[in-house]
Design a protein around this motif. Structure first.
Motif, mmCIF file in Angstrom:
data_model
loop_
_atom_site.group_PDB
_atom_site.id
_atom_site.type_symbol
_atom_site.label_atom_id
_atom_site.label_comp_id
_atom_site.label_asym_id
_atom_site.label_seq_id
_atom_site.Cartn_x
_atom_site.Cartn_y
_atom_site.Cartn_z
ATOM 1 N N SER A 1 0.818 -1.222 0.000
ATOM 2 C CA SER A 1 0.000 0.000 0.000
ATOM 3 C C SER A 1 0.852 1.272 0.000
ATOM 4 O O SER A 1 0.347 2.355 -0.287
ATOM 5 N N GLN A 2 2.137 1.138 0.309
ATOM 6 C CA GLN A 2 3.019 2.308 0.340
ATOM 7 C C GLN A 2 3.761 2.506 -0.985
ATOM 8 O O GLN A 2 4.587 3.405 -1.099
ATOM 9 N N LEU A 3 3.475 1.655 -1.957
ATOM 10 C CA LEU A 3 4.228 1.686 -3.218
ATOM 11 C C LEU A 3 3.376 2.219 -4.363
ATOM 12 O O LEU A 3 2.147 2.083 -4.359
ATOM 13 N N SER A 4 4.042 2.794 -5.361
ATOM 14 C CA SER A 4 3.360 3.181 -6.605
ATOM 15 C C SER A 4 3.070 1.921 -7.423
ATOM 16 O O SER A 4 3.615 0.849 -7.142
ATOM 17 N N GLY A 5 2.239 2.056 -8.449
ATOM 18 C CA GLY A 5 1.926 0.918 -9.322
ATOM 19 C C GLY A 5 3.176 0.317 -9.949
ATOM 20 O O GLY A 5 3.349 -0.897 -9.970
ATOM 21 N N GLY A 6 4.059 1.183 -10.417
ATOM 22 C CA GLY A 6 5.293 0.702 -11.048
ATOM 23 C C GLY A 6 6.156 -0.074 -10.056
ATOM 24 O O GLY A 6 6.718 -1.121 -10.393
ATOM 25 N N GLN A 7 6.233 0.454 -8.821
ATOM 26 C CA GLN A 7 7.019 -0.254 -7.797
ATOM 27 C C GLN A 7 6.383 -1.596 -7.454
ATOM 28 O O GLN A 7 7.083 -2.589 -7.264
ATOM 29 N N LYS A 8 5.050 -1.627 -7.409
ATOM 30 C CA LYS A 8 4.379 -2.905 -7.128
ATOM 31 C C LYS A 8 4.707 -3.926 -8.212
ATOM 32 O O LYS A 8 4.956 -5.100 -7.922
ATOM 33 N N GLN A 9 4.704 -3.479 -9.469
ATOM 34 C CA GLN A 9 5.001 -4.443 -10.530
ATOM 35 C C GLN A 9 6.464 -4.888 -10.463
ATOM 36 O O GLN A 9 6.780 -6.029 -10.807
ATOM 37 N N ARG A 10 7.353 -4.001 -9.995
ATOM 38 C CA ARG A 10 8.755 -4.421 -9.798
ATOM 39 C C ARG A 10 8.847 -5.542 -8.758
ATOM 40 O O ARG A 10 9.623 -6.487 -8.906
ATOM 41 N N VAL A 11 8.054 -5.419 -7.718
ATOM 42 C CA VAL A 11 8.005 -6.490 -6.711
ATOM 43 C C VAL A 11 7.478 -7.771 -7.368
ATOM 44 O O VAL A 11 8.023 -8.866 -7.168
ATOM 45 N N GLY A 12 6.415 -7.624 -8.168
ATOM 46 C CA GLY A 12 5.847 -8.781 -8.871
ATOM 47 C C GLY A 12 6.882 -9.478 -9.740
ATOM 48 O O GLY A 12 6.981 -10.711 -9.748
ATOM 49 N N ILE A 13 7.688 -8.684 -10.433
ATOM 50 C CA ILE A 13 8.718 -9.251 -11.309
ATOM 51 C C ILE A 13 9.772 -9.988 -10.480
ATOM 52 O O ILE A 13 10.143 -11.124 -10.784
#
Ligand code: ADP
Ligand code: ADP
Length: 232
Positions: free
Chosen positions: A139-151
């Protein structure tokens, strides 16, 4: 690397059968970035989910690294799936776990020790540029950062194949560009095979080597991106 042979997928619904895939044949080589584009309802999501058997084809063969996943026992399939990571439009992160633990999740499932996990997660954090975010929550991350975590999570088990299910559809154009560049960099660095489904031409043009156009469960055209989209 990936061979789909005569894949048929029919969903039985109360309103009768839905023929989502009708005899799909596709061959994807190691290290390739292969795009599958089509309108909503074309069968893209069904097709990509057949590659890791999240969806079981009604008939046909899914051959990954020479082995037919459709003929495997559950335990063989669990093993084979470790080679295949997936990222999603809405990221599918664990909201009550921080970035580090999200990336560590598949390693914990695989029974790795804390030390082994640390040795994997730290380089992954820097690979995706999130060294300073290990303790943040989704919840503290931007969409792009969330997708980086996903990757990073998708790559944690020394993945050989990355499946991208509309992975940039929830992101703004600038963030999309950055994520596509990251996927391309990782593809080159790790010799990763990447399969992308999208309804966006821009994603295909910026990212993919080859493309298949899916239309109502059939591959209407496939080849290099240049050939498919520059011919009249
Ligand atoms: P796309 O990803 O290109 O939008 P899908 O693979 O989601 O296409 O859907 C292809 C077709 O299969 C559509 O007609 C859709 O309604 C149908 N379909 C997808 N999933 C299911 C399901 N679980 N049960 C019944 N029909 C489904
Ligand atoms: P466990 O959650 O099983 O107790 P650890 O004791 O290894 O796991 O780690 C505790 C927490 O510390 C983890 O949930 C993680 O958020 C954080 N952590 C551990 N190692 C690192 C690291 N190298 N970088 C950033 N955070 C870390």
């Amino acid at each position: 690397m990936i061979e789909l042979k005569n894949i048929v997928k029919t969903y039985d619904t109360p309103n009768g059968p839905v023929h989502a895939l009708k005899d799909i044949n596709l061959s994807i080589k190691r290290g390739e970035i292969y795009g599958i584009i089509g309108l909503s309802g074309a069968g893209k999501s069904t097709l990509i989910r057949c590659i890791n058997m999240l969806e079981r084809p009604s008939s046909g063969e899914v051959i990954v690294d020479g082995k037919d996943l459709t003929k495997m026992s559950d335990s063989e399939l669990r093993q084979a799936r470790k080679d295949i990571g997936m990222i999603f439009q809405h990221f599918n992160l664990l909201s009550t776990s921080n970035v580090y633990d999200n990336i560590a999740f598949p390693l914990k499932l695989a029974g790795k020790s804390k030390e082994e996990i640390r040795e994997k997660v730290e380089p992954l954090l820097s690979l995706v540029g999130l060294e300073n975010k290990a303790h943040q929550y989704p919840s503290q991350l931007s969409g792009g950062q969330k997708q980086r975590v996903g990757i990073a999570r998708a790559l944690a088990n020394d993945t050989k194949i990355l499946l991208c299910d509309e992975a940039t559809s929830a992101l703004d154009p600038q963030t999309t560009k950055a994520i596509l560049k990251l996927i391309k960099d990782i593809n080159q660095k790790l010799q990763l095979t990447v399969v992308v489904i999208t309804h966006e031409m821009q994603v295909i043009k910026e990212l993919c080597d080859k493309v298949a156009v899916l239309d109502r469960g059939i591959i209407a055209e496939n080849g290099t991106v240049l050939d498919v989209f520059t011919n009249p």
